[in-house]
Design a protein around this motif. Structure first.
Motif, PDB file in Angstrom:
ATOM      1  N   SER A  82       0.848  -1.187   0.000  1.00 23.67           N
ATOM      2  CA  SER A  82       0.000   0.000   0.000  1.00 23.67           C
ATOM      3  C   SER A  82       0.887   1.242   0.000  1.00 23.67           C
ATOM      4  O   SER A  82       2.104   1.155   0.216  1.00 23.67           O
ATOM      5  N   GLY A  83       0.242   2.381  -0.247  1.00 24.12           N
ATOM      6  CA  GLY A  83       0.961   3.644  -0.166  1.00 24.12           C
ATOM      7  C   GLY A  83       1.347   4.272  -1.482  1.00 24.12           C
ATOM      8  O   GLY A  83       1.948   5.352  -1.516  1.00 24.12           O
ATOM      9  N   GLY A  84       1.031   3.611  -2.577  1.00 22.91           N
ATOM     10  CA  GLY A  84       1.372   4.172  -3.871  1.00 22.91           C
ATOM     11  C   GLY A  84       0.552   5.404  -4.203  1.00 22.91           C
ATOM     12  O   GLY A  84      -0.405   5.742  -3.506  1.00 22.91           O
ATOM     13  N   GLY A  85       0.945   6.079  -5.272  1.00 27.80           N
ATOM     14  CA  GLY A  85       0.208   7.272  -5.692  1.00 27.80           C
ATOM     15  C   GLY A  85       0.967   8.031  -6.751  1.00 27.80           C
ATOM     16  O   GLY A  85       1.949   7.549  -7.316  1.00 27.80           O
TER      17      GLY A  85
ATOM     18  N   LEU B  96       9.255   0.981   2.260  1.00 33.17           N
ATOM     19  CA  LEU B  96      10.166   1.421   1.206  1.00 33.17           C
ATOM     20  C   LEU B  96      10.029   2.936   1.122  1.00 33.17           C
ATOM     21  O   LEU B  96       9.033   3.449   0.624  1.00 33.17           O
ATOM     22  N   GLN B  97      11.030   3.639   1.651  1.00 37.25           N
ATOM     23  CA  GLN B  97      11.058   5.090   1.571  1.00 37.25           C
ATOM     24  C   GLN B  97      11.749   5.485   0.282  1.00 37.25           C
ATOM     25  O   GLN B  97      12.906   5.124   0.059  1.00 37.25           O
ATOM     26  N   MET B  98      11.026   6.210  -0.563  1.00 38.43           N
ATOM     27  CA  MET B  98      11.555   6.596  -1.865  1.00 38.43           C
ATOM     28  C   MET B  98      11.689   8.112  -1.929  1.00 38.43           C
ATOM     29  O   MET B  98      10.702   8.835  -1.797  1.00 38.43           O
ATOM     30  N   ASP B  99      12.909   8.569  -2.093  1.00 41.80           N
ATOM     31  CA  ASP B  99      13.208  10.001  -2.189  1.00 41.80           C
ATOM     32  C   ASP B  99      13.805  10.322  -3.554  1.00 41.80           C
ATOM     33  O   ASP B  99      14.253   9.427  -4.267  1.00 41.80           O
ATOM     34  N   SER B 100      13.801  11.596  -3.881  1.00 40.96           N
ATOM     35  CA  SER B 100      14.360  12.056  -5.163  1.00 40.96           C
ATOM     36  C   SER B 100      13.824  11.222  -6.316  1.00 40.96           C
ATOM     37  O   SER B 100      14.573  10.747  -7.185  1.00 40.96           O
ATOM     38  N   LEU B 101      12.518  11.059  -6.332  1.00 40.93           N
ATOM     39  CA  LEU B 101      11.899  10.194  -7.325  1.00 40.93           C
ATOM     40  C   LEU B 101      12.058  10.744  -8.741  1.00 40.93           C
ATOM     41  O   LEU B 101      12.053  11.964  -8.961  1.00 40.93           O
ATOM     42  N   LYS B 102      12.199   9.809  -9.670  1.00 42.49           N
ATOM     43  CA  LYS B 102      12.368  10.133 -11.085  1.00 42.49           C
ATOM     44  C   LYS B 102      11.235   9.493 -11.886  1.00 42.49           C
ATOM     45  O   LYS B 102      10.651   8.488 -11.447  1.00 42.49           O
TER      46      LYS B 102
ATOM     47  N   SER C  14       8.859  12.589  -2.748  1.00 39.24           N
ATOM     48  CA  SER C  14       9.063  11.392  -1.924  1.00 39.24           C
ATOM     49  C   SER C  14       7.749  10.648  -1.732  1.00 39.24           C
ATOM     50  O   SER C  14       6.667  11.235  -1.815  1.00 39.24           O
ATOM     51  N   LEU C  15       7.898   9.359  -1.444  1.00 38.80           N
ATOM     52  CA  LEU C  15       6.741   8.515  -1.191  1.00 38.80           C
ATOM     53  C   LEU C  15       7.206   7.363  -0.322  1.00 38.80           C
ATOM     54  O   LEU C  15       8.338   6.886  -0.461  1.00 38.80           O
ATOM     55  N   ARG C  16       6.343   6.914   0.590  1.00 33.41           N
ATOM     56  CA  ARG C  16       6.684   5.755   1.403  1.00 33.41           C
ATOM     57  C   ARG C  16       5.667   4.652   1.179  1.00 33.41           C
ATOM     58  O   ARG C  16       4.472   4.843   1.391  1.00 33.41           O
ATOM     59  N   LEU C  17       6.156   3.503   0.778  1.00 33.55           N
ATOM     60  CA  LEU C  17       5.316   2.331   0.595  1.00 33.55           C
ATOM     61  C   LEU C  17       5.370   1.454   1.835  1.00 33.55           C
ATOM     62  O   LEU C  17       6.386   1.381   2.512  1.00 33.55           O
ATOM     63  N   THR C  18       4.240   0.798   2.099  1.00 35.23           N
ATOM     64  CA  THR C  18       4.139  -0.099   3.243  1.00 35.23           C
ATOM     65  C   THR C  18       3.804  -1.503   2.765  1.00 35.23           C
ATOM     66  O   THR C  18       2.982  -1.684   1.873  1.00 35.23           O
ATOM     67  N   CYS C  19       4.456  -2.469   3.377  1.00 37.96           N
ATOM     68  CA  CYS C  19       4.175  -3.882   3.113  1.00 37.96           C
ATOM     69  C   CYS C  19       3.707  -4.496   4.426  1.00 37.96           C
ATOM     70  O   CYS C  19       4.488  -4.618   5.381  1.00 37.96           O
ATOM     71  N   THR C  20       2.429  -4.851   4.478  1.00 36.06           N
ATOM     72  CA  THR C  20       1.855  -5.448   5.677  1.00 36.06           C
ATOM     73  C   THR C  20       1.952  -6.961   5.571  1.00 36.06           C
ATOM     74  O   THR C  20       1.493  -7.550   4.585  1.00 36.06           O
ATOM     75  N   ILE C  21       2.536  -7.565   6.608  1.00 32.89           N
ATOM     76  CA  ILE C  21       2.838  -8.993   6.578  1.00 32.89           C
ATOM     77  C   ILE C  21       1.999  -9.730   7.615  1.00 32.89           C
ATOM     78  O   ILE C  21       1.986  -9.344   8.784  1.00 32.89           O
ATOM     79  N   THR C  22       1.307 -10.769   7.190  1.00 35.00           N
ATOM     80  CA  THR C  22       0.533 -11.588   8.116  1.00 35.00           C
ATOM     81  C   THR C  22       0.926 -13.052   7.931  1.00 35.00           C
ATOM     82  O   THR C  22       1.460 -13.440   6.902  1.00 35.00           O
TER      83      THR C  22
END
Length: 127
Positions: free
Chosen positions: A7-10, A81-87, A17-25
């Motif tokens: 989750s967390g896309g956009g 997943l913290q993504m900075d300086s996105l291209k 910057s954008l931060r993605l989350t991976c929820t694990i069960t």
């Protein structure tokens, strides 16, 4: 096999910057390698990087090194997943996956090592 949901896309502008989350069960006892992949339209799936949940050691593909950061909160069973300086070339569907421990961590960006892939989350970098 644990279940992983991204989750967390956009949509984000270049340089943002954008931060993605991976929820694990599920039971993760036998799984130490957690990785992020991405797939752009018309291209093959590409390994972004990974983290070992026991040692916290990380590995990144050259294309994202210095811009992306992978972290894991074991208490919350979550990976980020913290993504900075996105291209614009970072655009794609991002997936999180897991496997048993790897003898060589750099192998974690090989997609054939993973059996289960979720729906992913779309990241679009555009002005």
């Amino acid at each position: 096999q644990p279940q992983l949901v991204e989750s967390g896309g956009g949509l984000v502008q270049p340089g943002g910057s954008l931060r993605l989350t991976c929820t694990i069960t599920g039971d993760t006892l036998a799984y130490e390698n957690f990785a992020w992949f991405r797939q752009a339209p018309g291209k093959e799936r590409e390994g972004v990087g990974c983290i070992n949940s026991r040692t916290s050691n990380t590995y990144y593909a050259d294309s994202v090194k210095g811009r992306f950061t992978i972290s894991r909160d074991n208490a919350k069973n979550t990976m980020y997943l913290q993504m900075d300086s996105l291209k614009p070339e970072d655009t794609g569907v991002y997936y999180c996956v897991t496997s048993a421990p790897l003898h060589v961590q750099t192998m974690c960006v090989m997609s054939y090592l993973y059996d289960d892939w979720g729906q992913g989350t779309q990241v679009t970098v555009s002005s």
